[in-house]
Design an enzyme around this catalytic site. Structure first.
Site, PDB file in Angstrom:
ATOM      1  NE  ARG A 107      60.387 -25.230 -66.233  1.00 29.92           N
ATOM      2  CZ  ARG A 107      60.727 -23.993 -66.529  1.00 29.92           C
ATOM      3  NH1 ARG A 107      60.136 -22.990 -65.952  1.00 29.92           N
ATOM      4  NH2 ARG A 107      61.661 -23.751 -67.418  1.00 29.92           N
ATOM      5  CE  LYS A 111      70.936 -14.361 -68.933  1.00 30.96           C
ATOM      6  NZ  LYS A 111      70.174 -15.560 -68.650  1.00 30.96           N
ATOM      7  CB  SER A 162      61.844 -16.972 -62.358  1.00 30.74           C
ATOM      8  OG  SER A 162      62.285 -17.923 -61.435  1.00 30.74           O
ATOM      9  CG  HIS A 200      63.165 -22.454 -58.270  1.00 34.71           C
ATOM     10  ND1 HIS A 200      62.744 -21.165 -58.531  1.00 34.71           N
ATOM     11  CD2 HIS A 200      63.764 -22.879 -59.415  1.00 34.71           C
ATOM     12  CE1 HIS A 200      63.093 -20.819 -59.759  1.00 34.71           C
ATOM     13  NE2 HIS A 200      63.710 -21.851 -60.324  1.00 34.71           N
TER      14      HIS A 200
END
Ligand code: PNS
Length: 163
Positions: free
Chosen positions: A90, A41, A129, A17
């Protein structure tokens, strides 16, 4: 002044990030990194913690601001009058999800919002993450993935269970 918003969950931020933030800050006059506050969440770190971590790691980049947002990204962008979103890509596997999100955001914003993709530097292309959280659970070495103080927070929260 050309501004962009870099939204994400950042639970927690990784060097991947940070790489995107730094490169976006070289392209745009102002980059607002916005942490999603998703009540549905249960993230590992609270919004305040995620914001503080990002503020700490970007303290030396003058044109980066850290905020949080809830609800729709398109509404948040309209409120701020910023219509460029930055996202990191990515691998091809990210593409489908990102394309769908970008097209939906464009539709929701009456064609105002565009998404700019920066390809993640190769050395972070496998980093996420979630993998960082898995490594922390087993007290693995996080030094190449997150700053030391974030690794300590991760191990404190997740790693102790296995000691
Ligand atoms: O880091 P992430 O989890 O890949 O980030 C995803 C994020 C926060 C950019 C995305 O979930 C989001 O924008 N959520 C806000 C809700 C929204 O606007 N959804 C409509 C677009 S499909």
């Amino acid at each position: 002044m050309k501004s962009a918003i870099y939204p994400g969950t950042f639970d927690p931020m990784t060097y991947g990030h940070l790489d995107i933030i730094k490169r976006a800050a070289n392209i745009f006059d102002e980059v607002i990194v916005s942490v999603l506050d998703n009540k549905e969440k249960t993230p590992l770190f609270s919004v305040d913690e995620r914001v503080k971590i990002l503020r700490d790691v970007t303290a030396d980049i003058p044109n980066v601001k850290i905020e949080s947002f809830g609800g729709l990204l398109s509404d948040y962008c309209s409120e701020k009058n910023i219509f460029v979103v930055v996202r990191g890509l990515r691998a091809v596997t990210d593409f489908e999800y990102e394309l769908q999100m970008s097209q939906m955001n464009r539709k929701l914003s009456n064609n105002k919002l565009d998404t700019v993709y920066l390809n993640t530097s190769l050395k972070y292309s496998y980093l996420s993450s979630s993998s960082v959280k898995q490594i922390a659970q087993f007290n693995g070495d996080l030094s190449d993935f997150v700053p030391d103080f974030v690794a300590e927070m991760l191990i404190e929260r997740l790693g102790k269970k296995n000691q």
